[in-house]
Design an enzyme around this catalytic site. Structure first.
Site, PDB file in Angstrom:
ATOM      1  N   ASP A 200       0.850  -1.192   0.000  1.00  0.00           N
ATOM      2  CA  ASP A 200       0.000   0.000   0.000  1.00  0.00           C
ATOM      3  C   ASP A 200       0.890   1.248   0.000  1.00  0.00           C
ATOM      4  OD1 ASP A 200      -3.092   0.807   1.088  1.00  0.00           O
ATOM      5  OD2 ASP A 200      -1.493   2.259   1.531  1.00  0.00           O
ATOM      6  N   ASN A 208      -2.492  13.174  -3.930  1.00  0.00           N
ATOM      7  CA  ASN A 208      -3.686  13.685  -4.617  1.00  0.00           C
ATOM      8  C   ASN A 208      -3.992  15.114  -4.179  1.00  0.00           C
ATOM      9  OD1 ASN A 208      -4.474  11.576  -6.255  1.00  0.00           O
ATOM     10  ND2 ASN A 208      -5.595  10.518  -4.640  1.00  0.00           N
ATOM     11  N   ASP A 217      -2.958   9.470 -10.405  1.00  0.00           N
ATOM     12  CA  ASP A 217      -3.166   8.373 -11.375  1.00  0.00           C
ATOM     13  C   ASP A 217      -1.852   7.987 -12.041  1.00  0.00           C
ATOM     14  OD1 ASP A 217      -5.804   8.249 -10.844  1.00  0.00           O
ATOM     15  OD2 ASP A 217      -6.503   9.073 -12.753  1.00  0.00           O
ATOM     16  N   GLU A 243      -4.941   2.370  -3.845  1.00  0.00           N
ATOM     17  CA  GLU A 243      -3.479   2.324  -3.965  1.00  0.00           C
ATOM     18  C   GLU A 243      -2.940   1.088  -3.256  1.00  0.00           C
ATOM     19  OE1 GLU A 243      -4.722   3.007  -0.822  1.00  0.00           O
ATOM     20  OE2 GLU A 243      -2.874   4.043  -0.229  1.00  0.00           O
TER      21      GLU A 243
END
Ligand code: GH3
Ligand code: MG
Ligand code: MG
Length: 343
Positions: A200, A208, A217, A243
């Protein structure tokens, strides 16, 4: 695909047999013999298909014999006037499900030649007087080949999309479900453990929030590429969602899986991704060699991942073992880690 076709193939043979039985007084009962031969060829082919090194060759022979059986029946029941000429198109419907585009073109050409041979070869004068009989059948053949090819390609695309994550092109949860079932069966025979790595991204929400979703992305795509590049051909990497990623390592115990996880961790933290320094935390576990209980192994790896996050992130934790990212990799390789799932 052949397995999916099998029951439908049997039903279509039954439909043709009923038609021949009903029309026996007019076309002759003997017409059931070529049908039985074609059916028999497929039965023989089915038996050896699983163990054959070239199943496509075996299937091509069975397919060709069914076309020839129909062509002989057509020739013997009136040639161009035979009601069975259009049956030569039937096997063409299955070509796209069995062979590649070249196979479809080759099979359709064979069917076209047989339509011409069983018509022109038997009654050339009739065909010259009524060419539409043959032209319409060839048109039917071409249209059926094109439509079945288009349907098959759309089916293939649909099935590929259902198992591939569109953002990273990694396998998704649907693909994982299928693979887990295969590995569960396989584990019973090979008696080897299966390593699991759950990974992760650390503080990805900040990526973000600070740089925008599009950059997030792009980082995800970059990470997916990085993970895949480091894996062996038979290791499989999945995007579980968001993620979070999962790697399945057939034949690897927790120690071997931890070594790979540490390698992945160093690779990812050692370079920038889409221009950003990114790190990942890893949880590792492995199944018992005799059986693969995915839910249990995943829970163990997820638990270890939680421990890696709690330990400050950018590290590897193995279920039931100590932190493995602090010692250098060479030292790790000589350290026997506690196997997972022993608690
Ligand atoms: P932690 O280190 O504890 O894992 O923190 P984190 O910020 O990575 O974890 P958290 O679960 O709070 O945030 C995950 C973020 O991942 C939130 C979500 O917006 C983002 N995310 C999930 N899927 C996508 C995606 O497809 N694209 C992008 N850009 N972001 C995604
Ligand atoms: Mg995260
Ligand atoms: Mg997460």
């Amino acid at each position: 695909m052949e397995q999916r076709l099998k029951p439908l193939r049997a039903k279509s043979f039954a439909v043709l047999a009923i038609a021949l039985l009903l029309c026996g007084p007019w076309v002759g009962w003997w017409t059931l013999i070529p049908l039985a031969i074609a059916g028999g060829m497929f039965l023989v082919t089915d038996r050896g298909l699983q163990t054959s090194a070239h199943p496509e060759y075996r299937m091509a022979v069975a397919w060709l014999s069914s076309e020839l059986a129909i062509a002989v029946s057509v020739a013997l029941t009136g040639g161009p006037r035979s009601a069975a000429v259009s049956w030569l198109v039937l096997p063409v419907v299955t070509l796209a499900a069995r062979f590649n585009v070249r196979g479809v073109i080759a099979g359709t050409s064979v069917a076209a030649i047989l339509i011409l041979a069983s018509s022109l070869g038997v009654h050339p004068a009739y065909v010259i007087a009524s060419p539409q009989e043959v032209v319409f059948r060839l048109a039917l053949l071409g249209a059926v080949a094109l439509l079945s090819l288009a349907l098959m390609q759309s089916d293939l695309q649909h099935r590929t999309e259902s198992i591939i994550d569109p953002l990273t092109s990694m396998l998704n949860r649907n693909a994982l479900r299928v693979r887990v079932e295969e590995l569960r069966h396989q584990a019973l025979f090979v008696q080897q453990p299966i390593g699991l790595i759950v990974a992760d991204l650390d503080h990805f929400k900040e990526v973000n929030d600070t740089h925008g979703h599009a950059t997030g992305d792009s980082v995800l795509r970059d990470i997916a590429y990085c993970l895949r590049k480091r894996l062996r051909a038979f290791d499989l990497a999945y995007r579980l969602g968001g993620e979070e990623f999962l790697v399945l390592l057939p034949g690897a115990d927790a120690h071997q899986a931890a070594i790979l996880a540490e390698d992945l961790r160093q690779t990812i933290s050692g370079s920038h991704h889409s221009g950003l320094p990114v790190t990942m935390s890893f949880g590792v576990s492995a199944s018992q060699p005799s059986s693969f209980d995915y839910d249990r192994a995943f829970e163990a790896a997820d638990h270890a991942l939680y421990a890696a996050k709690a330990a400050g992130r950018n590290c590897v934790r193995v279920d039931g073992a100590a932190d493995v990212s602090s010692p250098p990799l060479e030292q790790l390789q000589s350290t026997r880690l506690e196997p997972a799932l022993t608690s």
